[in-house]
Design an enzyme around this catalytic site. Structure first.
Site, PDB file in Angstrom:
ATOM      1  CD  GLU A 151      -6.989   9.140 -10.785  1.00 27.75           C
ATOM      2  OE1 GLU A 151      -6.322  10.165 -10.852  1.00 27.75           O
ATOM      3  OE2 GLU A 151      -6.806   8.166 -11.539  1.00 27.75           O
ATOM      4  CB  CYS A 153     -13.495   1.325 -13.493  1.00 32.95           C
ATOM      5  SG  CYS A 153     -11.953   0.627 -12.958  1.00 32.95           S
ATOM      6  CB  CYS A 155      -2.094  -1.227  -4.833  1.00 28.77           C
ATOM      7  SG  CYS A 155      -2.207  -3.037  -4.790  1.00 28.77           S
ATOM      8  CB  CYS A 172       1.770  -5.694 -10.226  1.00 27.65           C
ATOM      9  SG  CYS A 172       0.691  -6.737  -9.239  1.00 27.65           S
ATOM     10  CB  CYS A 174       0.374  -1.885 -11.639  1.00 25.96           C
ATOM     11  SG  CYS A 174      -1.013  -0.979 -10.950  1.00 25.96           S
ATOM     12  CB  CYS A 179      -6.160  -1.188 -17.192  1.00 26.03           C
ATOM     13  SG  CYS A 179      -7.776  -1.822 -17.416  1.00 26.03           S
TER      14      CYS A 179
HETATM   15  N1  SAH Z   1      -5.688  -5.088  -8.048  1.00 21.28           N
HETATM   16  C1  SAH Z   1      -6.578  -5.715  -8.939  1.00 21.28           C
HETATM   17  C2  SAH Z   1      -7.528  -4.781  -9.624  1.00 21.28           C
HETATM   18  C3  SAH Z   1      -7.030  -3.463 -10.160  1.00 21.28           C
HETATM   19  S1  SAH Z   1      -6.026  -3.459 -11.570  1.00 21.28           S
HETATM   20  C4  SAH Z   1      -5.825  -6.538  -9.960  1.00 21.28           C
HETATM   21  O1  SAH Z   1      -4.627  -6.366 -10.062  1.00 21.28           O
HETATM   22  O2  SAH Z   1      -6.454  -7.404 -10.573  1.00 21.28           O
HETATM   23  C5  SAH Z   1      -7.083  -3.963 -12.908  1.00 21.28           C
HETATM   24  C6  SAH Z   1      -6.333  -4.644 -14.048  1.00 21.28           C
HETATM   25  O3  SAH Z   1      -5.465  -3.727 -14.728  1.00 21.28           O
HETATM   26  C7  SAH Z   1      -5.441  -5.800 -13.575  1.00 21.28           C
HETATM   27  O4  SAH Z   1      -5.623  -6.913 -14.397  1.00 21.28           O
HETATM   28  C8  SAH Z   1      -4.059  -5.201 -13.759  1.00 21.28           C
HETATM   29  O5  SAH Z   1      -3.095  -6.195 -13.893  1.00 21.28           O
HETATM   30  C9  SAH Z   1      -4.228  -4.368 -14.985  1.00 21.28           C
HETATM   31  N2  SAH Z   1      -3.166  -3.394 -15.196  1.00 21.28           N
HETATM   32  C10 SAH Z   1      -2.323  -2.836 -14.301  1.00 21.28           C
HETATM   33  N3  SAH Z   1      -1.482  -1.989 -14.904  1.00 21.28           N
HETATM   34  C11 SAH Z   1      -1.784  -1.984 -16.218  1.00 21.28           C
HETATM   35  C12 SAH Z   1      -1.281  -1.293 -17.361  1.00 21.28           C
HETATM   36  N4  SAH Z   1      -0.306  -0.404 -17.261  1.00 21.28           N
HETATM   37  N5  SAH Z   1      -1.856  -1.553 -18.552  1.00 21.28           N
HETATM   38  C13 SAH Z   1      -2.883  -2.414 -18.654  1.00 21.28           C
HETATM   39  N6  SAH Z   1      -3.394  -3.078 -17.621  1.00 21.28           N
HETATM   40  C14 SAH Z   1      -2.864  -2.878 -16.411  1.00 21.28           C
HETATM   41 FE1  SF4 Z   2      -2.158  -3.579  -7.025  1.00 17.75          FE
HETATM   42 FE2  SF4 Z   2      -1.750  -2.715  -9.492  1.00 17.75          FE
HETATM   43 FE3  SF4 Z   2      -1.002  -5.181  -8.789  1.00 17.75          FE
HETATM   44 FE4  SF4 Z   2      -3.628  -4.611  -9.035  1.00 17.75          FE
HETATM   45  S1  SF4 Z   2      -2.104  -4.581 -10.669  1.00 17.75           S
HETATM   46  S2  SF4 Z   2      -2.606  -5.717  -7.350  1.00 17.75           S
HETATM   47  S3  SF4 Z   2      -3.623  -2.475  -8.326  1.00 17.75           S
HETATM   48  S4  SF4 Z   2      -0.158  -3.270  -7.971  1.00 17.75           S
END
Ligand code: SAH
Ligand code: SF4
Length: 342
Positions: free
Chosen positions: A93, A106, A113, A117, A120, A335
């Site tokens: 996406e 974006c 991934c 985290c 996420c 995000c």
């Molecule tokens: N992998 C990279 C980029 C993709 S995520 C990273 O982690 O930086 C982009 C941003 O969205 C990151 O800062 C991530 O921590 C944040 N993010 C992930 N899950 C989220 C959520 N449920 N609500 C808000 N931000 C989130």
């Molecule tokens: Fe991967 Fe999501 Fe962590 Fe970004 S925030 S590194 S997309 S698991």
């Protein structure tokens, strides 16, 4: 199909070489690049200033699209989410955010991934594979086509699915195509890459292409950060921030630190002060991200008073601190809400 050369996977210089090797004069490559990236053409037959023979030869030896637009969802706030299909049937996406003056795409860098985290959704769906440079570049081409000639795509952020620095080789190549004046011709100032902070890759990339960095911090101490983001055990805060201090930023560039606010986990006034302390002296701005909830999410979003209080403490400590407005939540495009398993 597989023996066809994917043109969007070639750096402009490599495409020129390939055209020359096919016995064509050098200006043919420049014409072809213009069709690819200025005209945004998907079909060799439309490339009217190329000879018929060369067009036929291209059609037999090369392919253009790397992603197929399957669906576009539009949110009430104007945010558009593209569902894209790849050659092997995987899906990704990208999200187009219209902020009036600015139109930001974006992009995704991986299918899923591997970094897991805990907050996420992309991470929870697991890792499938890296995207190729062409699959990254073509997300931009699709968005441009959607916007048409009236509206210009102004900014790019690598904040979609995946950790871009875990796919350094293809992401670097994509950035070369994106920022080249023979490619998509984006200024490096208009491209931001968000990372959890893979230290060696971060230093390597910025030395090569000085785009803007956004580092996902999300906590001001190792214990909390490791609990949220397993990668912190490999690159703890001290090491990550030391690397950020070493980054040779072009003048006027600042590193953005993203800080996800999770109710009762990392959003206390004490944590705001701790954050100000560990970032002191860095050329930094802080972007607070209220957590976007999703079904089954293990965290809650902080209240808006809590967010405002946190922001105020950072500002009182002389930091530029903004709060990200959530966009596209109505279509699960905000995000952390992107996933490949629909
Ligand atoms: N992998 C990279 C980029 C993709 S995520 C990273 O982690 O930086 C982009 C941003 O969205 C990151 O800062 C991530 O921590 C944040 N993010 C992930 N899950 C989220 C959520 N449920 N609500 C808000 N931000 C989130
Ligand atoms: Fe991967 Fe999501 Fe962590 Fe970004 S925030 S590194 S997309 S698991």
């Amino acid at each position: 199909m597989s023996e066809l050369v994917s043109l969007k996977d070639l750096r402009p210089a490599d495409l020129e070489l390939w055209v020359q090797e096919a016995g064509q004069p050098a200006f043919r490559a420049r014409q072809l690049l213009r069709w690819l990236y200025s005209q945004n053409s998907e079909d060799f037959q439309t490339m009217s200033d190329l000879s018929k023979d060369f067009r036929a030869w291209l059609a037999q030896n090369a392919r253009l699209p790397c992603v197929v637009r399957e669906q576009v969802l539009t949110d009430e706030d104007g945010t558009r989410k593209f569902l894209l299909r790849l050659h092997d049937g995987e899906r990704i996406e990208s999200v187009l955010i219209d902020e009036g003056r600015r139109r930001t795409l974006c992009v995704s860098s991986q299918v899923g991934c591997a970094l897991g985290c805990h907050f996420c959704l992309t991470g929870q769906a697991g890792f499938k594979r890296n995207l190729t440079a062409g699959e990254i570049v073509d997300q931009v081409c699709v968005a441009r086509r959607e916007l048409g000639s009236e509206e210009r795509l102004t900014n790019l952020v690598f904040m979609g699915m995946g950790e871009p620095l875990a796919n350094l080789k293809e992401v670097t190549k994509a950035l070369e195509i994106i920022t080249s004046d023979r490619g998509l011709n984006f200024s490096t100032r208009r491209v931001t890459l968000s990372t959890v902070g893979l230290v060696p890759e971060m230093l390597q990339l910025i030395r090569l292409i000085p785009i803007k960095l956004a580092v996902s911090l999300h906590a001001a101490d190792n214990e909390t950060r490791s609990r949220l983001m397993p990668i912190n055990r490999r690159y703890p805060l001290e090491e990550l921030l030391a690397a950020c201090r070493r980054l040779e930023l072009p003048s006027r560039h600042r590193t953005t630190f993203e800080y996800l606010l999770l109710a009762g986990v990392n959003d206390s006034p004490e944590e705001a002060r701790k954050l100000a302390k560990i970032l002191r002296g860095l050329r930094a701005k802080i972007n607070l991200i209220p957590f976007n909830e999703y079904p089954g999410a293990p965290f809650r979003r902080s209240s808006s008073t809590r967010v405002a209080e946190f922001q105020k403490i950072l500002q009182d400590n002389h930091f530029t601190a903004t709060t990200r407005q959530s966009r596209g939540a109505g279509i699960m495009a905000a995000c952390g809400q992107l996933t490949h398993s629909h």
